[in-house]
Design a protein around this motif. Structure first.
Motif, PDB file in Angstrom:
ATOM      1  N   ALA A 178      29.002 -15.233  25.119  1.00 55.65           N
ATOM      2  CA  ALA A 178      28.848 -16.114  23.951  1.00 55.65           C
ATOM      3  C   ALA A 178      30.139 -16.825  23.569  1.00 55.65           C
ATOM      4  CB  ALA A 178      28.346 -15.303  22.761  1.00 55.65           C
ATOM      5  N   CYS A 179      31.279 -16.446  24.161  1.00 54.70           N
ATOM      6  CA  CYS A 179      32.549 -17.021  23.733  1.00 54.70           C
ATOM      7  C   CYS A 179      33.276 -17.674  24.901  1.00 54.70           C
ATOM      8  CB  CYS A 179      33.430 -15.946  23.095  1.00 54.70           C
ATOM      9  SG  CYS A 179      33.956 -14.630  24.216  1.00 54.70           S
ATOM     10  N   THR A 180      34.227 -18.511  24.570  1.00 55.54           N
ATOM     11  CA  THR A 180      35.051 -19.136  25.605  1.00 55.54           C
ATOM     12  C   THR A 180      36.279 -18.292  25.917  1.00 55.54           C
ATOM     13  OG1 THR A 180      36.212 -20.441  23.912  1.00 55.54           O
ATOM     14  CG2 THR A 180      34.312 -21.453  24.971  1.00 55.54           C
ATOM     15  N   GLN A 181      36.684 -17.456  24.945  1.00 59.43           N
ATOM     16  CA  GLN A 181      37.808 -16.540  25.151  1.00 59.43           C
ATOM     17  C   GLN A 181      37.512 -15.222  24.469  1.00 59.43           C
ATOM     18  OE1 GLN A 181      41.028 -19.277  23.621  1.00 59.43           O
ATOM     19  NE2 GLN A 181      42.160 -18.409  25.333  1.00 59.43           N
ATOM     20  N   TRP A 182      37.955 -14.139  25.107  1.00 61.44           N
ATOM     21  CA  TRP A 182      37.863 -12.815  24.487  1.00 61.44           C
ATOM     22  C   TRP A 182      39.219 -12.134  24.600  1.00 61.44           C
ATOM     23  CZ3 TRP A 182      38.577  -7.962  26.910  1.00 61.44           C
ATOM     24  CH2 TRP A 182      38.398  -6.855  26.058  1.00 61.44           C
ATOM     25  N   TRP A 183      39.673 -11.567  23.483  1.00 63.74           N
ATOM     26  CA  TRP A 183      40.927 -10.823  23.470  1.00 63.74           C
ATOM     27  C   TRP A 183      40.677  -9.430  22.905  1.00 63.74           C
ATOM     28  CZ3 TRP A 183      43.693 -15.497  20.811  1.00 63.74           C
ATOM     29  CH2 TRP A 183      44.014 -16.439  21.791  1.00 63.74           C
ATOM     30  N   PRO A 184      41.187  -8.397  23.571  1.00 64.72           N
ATOM     31  CA  PRO A 184      41.003  -7.028  23.051  1.00 64.72           C
ATOM     32  C   PRO A 184      41.936  -6.765  21.882  1.00 64.72           C
ATOM     33  CG  PRO A 184      42.327  -6.976  25.050  1.00 64.72           C
ATOM     34  CD  PRO A 184      41.903  -8.413  24.864  1.00 64.72           C
ATOM     35  N   ILE A 185      41.422  -6.104  20.839  1.00 65.91           N
ATOM     36  CA  ILE A 185      42.258  -5.784  19.673  1.00 65.91           C
ATOM     37  C   ILE A 185      42.194  -4.283  19.358  1.00 65.91           C
ATOM     38  CG2 ILE A 185      42.213  -8.082  18.653  1.00 65.91           C
ATOM     39  CD1 ILE A 185      39.966  -7.127  16.793  1.00 65.91           C
ATOM     40  N   GLY A 186      41.988  -3.477  20.395  1.00 67.02           N
ATOM     41  CA  GLY A 186      41.958  -2.034  20.206  1.00 67.02           C
ATOM     42  C   GLY A 186      41.254  -1.355  21.357  1.00 67.02           C
ATOM     43  N   GLU A 187      41.280  -0.041  21.353  1.00 66.47           N
ATOM     44  CA  GLU A 187      40.649   0.750  22.397  1.00 66.47           C
ATOM     45  C   GLU A 187      39.246   1.169  21.967  1.00 66.47           C
ATOM     46  OE1 GLU A 187      41.985   1.077  25.303  1.00 66.47           O
ATOM     47  OE2 GLU A 187      43.765  -0.010  24.601  1.00 66.47           O
ATOM     48  N   PRO A 188      38.240   1.040  22.839  1.00 65.63           N
ATOM     49  CA  PRO A 188      36.861   1.337  22.460  1.00 65.63           C
ATOM     50  C   PRO A 188      36.656   2.740  21.901  1.00 65.63           C
ATOM     51  CG  PRO A 188      36.915   0.218  24.577  1.00 65.63           C
ATOM     52  CD  PRO A 188      38.338   0.523  24.217  1.00 65.63           C
ATOM     53  N   GLY A 189      37.324   3.725  22.480  1.00 62.93           N
ATOM     54  CA  GLY A 189      37.099   5.094  22.050  1.00 62.93           C
ATOM     55  C   GLY A 189      37.660   5.425  20.677  1.00 62.93           C
ATOM     56  N   HIS A 190      38.555   4.565  20.161  1.00 66.18           N
ATOM     57  CA  HIS A 190      39.205   4.854  18.888  1.00 66.18           C
ATOM     58  C   HIS A 190      38.471   4.261  17.692  1.00 66.18           C
ATOM     59  CE1 HIS A 190      43.271   5.318  21.217  1.00 66.18           C
ATOM     60  NE2 HIS A 190      42.440   6.327  21.402  1.00 66.18           N
ATOM     61  N   LEU A 191      37.655   3.215  17.930  1.00 71.09           N
ATOM     62  CA  LEU A 191      36.940   2.521  16.855  1.00 71.09           C
ATOM     63  C   LEU A 191      37.899   2.111  15.735  1.00 71.09           C
ATOM     64  CD1 LEU A 191      33.599   4.546  16.612  1.00 71.09           C
ATOM     65  CD2 LEU A 191      34.075   2.463  17.907  1.00 71.09           C
ATOM     66  N   HIS A 192      39.066   1.607  16.125  1.00 71.95           N
ATOM     67  CA  HIS A 192      40.105   1.241  15.167  1.00 71.95           C
ATOM     68  C   HIS A 192      40.777  -0.035  15.656  1.00 71.95           C
ATOM     69  CE1 HIS A 192      43.211   1.902  12.110  1.00 71.95           C
ATOM     70  NE2 HIS A 192      44.094   1.567  13.028  1.00 71.95           N
ATOM     71  N   ILE A 193      40.856  -1.036  14.779  1.00 70.36           N
ATOM     72  CA  ILE A 193      41.485  -2.306  15.138  1.00 70.36           C
ATOM     73  C   ILE A 193      43.000  -2.154  15.120  1.00 70.36           C
ATOM     74  CG2 ILE A 193      41.861  -4.684  14.368  1.00 70.36           C
ATOM     75  CD1 ILE A 193      38.946  -4.642  13.344  1.00 70.36           C
ATOM     76  N   ASP A 194      43.640  -2.542  16.213  1.00 75.98           N
ATOM     77  CA  ASP A 194      45.086  -2.475  16.332  1.00 75.98           C
ATOM     78  C   ASP A 194      45.693  -3.691  15.630  1.00 75.98           C
ATOM     79  OD1 ASP A 194      47.680  -3.365  17.906  1.00 75.98           O
ATOM     80  OD2 ASP A 194      47.459  -1.206  18.252  1.00 75.98           O
ATOM     81  N   ALA A 195      46.510  -3.447  14.619  1.00 75.23           N
ATOM     82  CA  ALA A 195      47.058  -4.526  13.797  1.00 75.23           C
ATOM     83  C   ALA A 195      47.891  -5.500  14.614  1.00 75.23           C
ATOM     84  CB  ALA A 195      47.889  -3.942  12.656  1.00 75.23           C
ATOM     85  N   ASP A 196      48.756  -4.991  15.467  1.00 66.82           N
ATOM     86  CA  ASP A 196      49.641  -5.858  16.240  1.00 66.82           C
ATOM     87  C   ASP A 196      48.845  -6.764  17.174  1.00 66.82           C
ATOM     88  OD1 ASP A 196      51.858  -4.799  15.019  1.00 66.82           O
ATOM     89  OD2 ASP A 196      52.270  -3.337  16.603  1.00 66.82           O
ATOM     90  N   ARG A 197      47.815  -6.210  17.820  1.00 64.01           N
ATOM     91  CA  ARG A 197      47.006  -7.027  18.730  1.00 64.01           C
ATOM     92  C   ARG A 197      46.246  -8.104  17.972  1.00 64.01           C
ATOM     93  NH1 ARG A 197      44.093  -3.204  23.314  1.00 64.01           N
ATOM     94  NH2 ARG A 197      45.935  -2.003  23.959  1.00 64.01           N
ATOM     95  N   LEU A 198      45.681  -7.736  16.838  1.00 63.98           N
ATOM     96  CA  LEU A 198      44.945  -8.720  16.045  1.00 63.98           C
ATOM     97  C   LEU A 198      45.862  -9.850  15.603  1.00 63.98           C
ATOM     98  CD1 LEU A 198      42.377  -9.554  14.309  1.00 63.98           C
ATOM     99  CD2 LEU A 198      43.586  -8.422  12.433  1.00 63.98           C
ATOM    100  N   LEU A 199      47.004  -9.502  15.017  1.00 64.20           N
ATOM    101  CA  LEU A 199      47.906 -10.527  14.497  1.00 64.20           C
ATOM    102  C   LEU A 199      48.465 -11.399  15.609  1.00 64.20           C
ATOM    103  CD1 LEU A 199      49.758  -8.351  11.844  1.00 64.20           C
ATOM    104  CD2 LEU A 199      47.923 -10.013  11.453  1.00 64.20           C
ATOM    105  N   SER A 200      48.706 -10.821  16.775  1.00 63.14           N
ATOM    106  CA  SER A 200      49.172 -11.603  17.921  1.00 63.14           C
ATOM    107  C   SER A 200      48.122 -12.624  18.344  1.00 63.14           C
ATOM    108  CB  SER A 200      49.514 -10.670  19.084  1.00 63.14           C
ATOM    109  OG  SER A 200      49.863 -11.404  20.236  1.00 63.14           O
ATOM    110  N   ALA A 201      46.855 -12.197  18.380  1.00 65.11           N
ATOM    111  CA  ALA A 201      45.771 -13.102  18.761  1.00 65.11           C
ATOM    112  C   ALA A 201      45.623 -14.235  17.751  1.00 65.11           C
ATOM    113  CB  ALA A 201      44.459 -12.324  18.880  1.00 65.11           C
ATOM    114  N   LEU A 202      45.683 -13.922  16.467  1.00 64.61           N
ATOM    115  CA  LEU A 202      45.561 -14.954  15.445  1.00 64.61           C
ATOM    116  C   LEU A 202      46.743 -15.918  15.492  1.00 64.61           C
ATOM    117  CD1 LEU A 202      44.228 -12.859  12.413  1.00 64.61           C
ATOM    118  CD2 LEU A 202      42.913 -14.326  13.967  1.00 64.61           C
ATOM    119  N   ALA A 203      47.928 -15.395  15.759  1.00 63.66           N
ATOM    120  CA  ALA A 203      49.107 -16.260  15.871  1.00 63.66           C
ATOM    121  C   ALA A 203      48.969 -17.224  17.044  1.00 63.66           C
ATOM    122  CB  ALA A 203      50.367 -15.405  16.021  1.00 63.66           C
ATOM    123  N   MET A 204      48.410 -16.747  18.161  1.00 60.59           N
ATOM    124  CA  MET A 204      48.208 -17.626  19.317  1.00 60.59           C
ATOM    125  C   MET A 204      47.188 -18.711  19.007  1.00 60.59           C
ATOM    126  SD  MET A 204      48.467 -15.293  22.770  1.00 60.59           S
ATOM    127  CE  MET A 204      47.555 -13.857  22.223  1.00 60.59           C
TER     128      MET A 204
END
Length: 387
Positions: free
Chosen positions: A39-65
């Motif tokens: 459904a998307c043109t790009q996908w970026w991971p923002i955490g590990e599936p088993g943790h069910l927790h969004i990684d702040a650094d990954r999210l902010l890096s993706a938004l900055a890009m």
């Protein structure tokens, strides 16, 4: 084509809805499921599936890009980003993300306020909205009391209280009450709201947690007085807490008695029952309605739910034990039209991990729940596992 980012623990539902409404979608989530990437043109991971927790650094890096892309490419009309599940107890992260790219939804400050148990239940009392009794001290007799975490989601945070326990904030103690768990799916504009419909929630005990959210069925018709009371509560809370965009109000229904539990101030899973790719309600531009309500303050006009309305259902299928998904098993799973959130081959699952989801449609809530049961069992048979 306007670019819209969607971020959540699982962003498939938001990604499909946004793509169906004509957006170029950038999806940020933990799983990168097959249908999410489709459904998307790009996908970026923002955490590990088993943790069910969004990684702040990954999210902010993706938004900055994404913000840098918008500044670099004048042809890239980046509208902003929508926050889904996973941000309930993280208003600071929401605020940091909004500083990088416009947040299309309830603000971080409003989230902080509506998720504060003292402020929320005080607001209910001030508006005369009924709710189960709440304690900030330990109950003398713990039987019939529940401990809840105001920053949690999906019911995984709910457990039974024990005597002499004073849970630290943002936890609180609430009386368990009789009735059917329900929700109202709505769209708000900061001062009012439109209720899209009412839903029965599928809640089951799992892994020693007594009330885990597993799915929803709707829209279901309610008695006019009950529907009016819930709608009034939604509108009052939307105004009190400046809620924006898609959200849901959870409540218990016992006969004609309504008791409000909480507000989810972000796109809920039940949005799939009112629009999105692959459902009979797909003609409803639910992602575009969310964006319009947040940015322009315009609320959608939707027909009133009647007893003859088509009923839809969604349910999460959880792994009954540890398993590894082979290539052939992943292909068999993808062959089921009722399956969504399709995992890629090679993934491993622990007991209780979300495996996929299923959907169904029918003429009544009872029929849809029966079809969801069949689809869940079909998933287990397809994967040759037994709960």
């Amino acid at each position: 084509m306007p670019v819209l980012a969607v971020a959540a623990i699982s962003a498939r539902m938001l990604a499909e809805a946004a793509a169906a409404d004509g957006f170029e979608v950038v999806a940020l989530d933990l799983f990168g499921d097959v249908d999410t990437r489709r459904a998307c043109t790009q996908w970026w991971p923002i955490g590990e599936p088993g943790h069910l927790h969004i990684d702040a650094d990954r999210l902010l890096s993706a938004l900055a890009m994404l913000a840098a892309r918008a500044a670099r490419e004048q042809s890239a009309e980046v509208v902003g980003w929508i926050a889904g599940s996973g941000f309930e107890g993280r208003p600071d992260l929401l605020a940091r993300g909004a500083a990088l790219l416009p947040l299309i939804g309830t603000s971080a400050d409003a989230l902080r306020r509506v998720r504060d148990p003292q402020l929320f239940f005080d607001a209910l009392d001030a508006q005369g909205i009924a709710h189960p009794p709440v304690l900030t001290t330990a109950p003398a007799d713990a039987s019939g009391w529940l401990v809840k975490d105001a920053s949690g989601c999906g019911g995984w945070h709910i457990r039974r209280a024990t005597s002499h326990e004073v849970p630290p904030p943002p936890h609180y103690v609430q009386r368990e009450v009789a009735g059917t768990p329900m929700s109202a799916t709505f769209i708000a504009n900061g001062s009012s709201a439109v209720v899209l419909g009412f839903n029965q929630l599928i809640v089951r005990p799992m892994l020693a947690r007594p009330f885990v959210y597993c799915g929803a069925v709707g829209p279901v018709a309610l008695p006019p007085a009950v529907a009016d009371a819930v709608t009034a509560a939604v509108r009052a809370l939307a105004a009190s807490f400046a809620l924006r965009g898609l959200g849901s109000l959870d409540f218990m229904l016992d006969g004609d008695r309504v008791q409000v539990l909480e507000v989810n101030p972000r796109p809920p899973a039940s949005m799939a029952l009112y629009g999105g790719n692959g459902h009979p309600a797909a003609s409803n531009p639910i992602a575009a309605d969310h964006v319009r309500a947040c940015l322009q303050g315009v609320l959608p006009r939707r027909p009133e739910v009647t007893a003859s309305a088509a009923v839809l259902g969604i349910e999460i299928v959880f792994a009954p034990h540890r398993l590894w998904l082979s290539e052939s098993a992943a292909q068999r799973l993808a062959g089921h039209r009722a399956c969504h959130d399709l995992p890629a081959a090679g993934q491993q699952f622990d007991v209780g991990d979300p495996l996929c989801s299923v959907s169904a449609g029918g003429t009544s809530a009872e029929q849809v729940r029966a079809l969801l049961d069949r689809s869940r069992e079909a998933v287990f048979q397809t994967l040759e596992i037994h709960p």
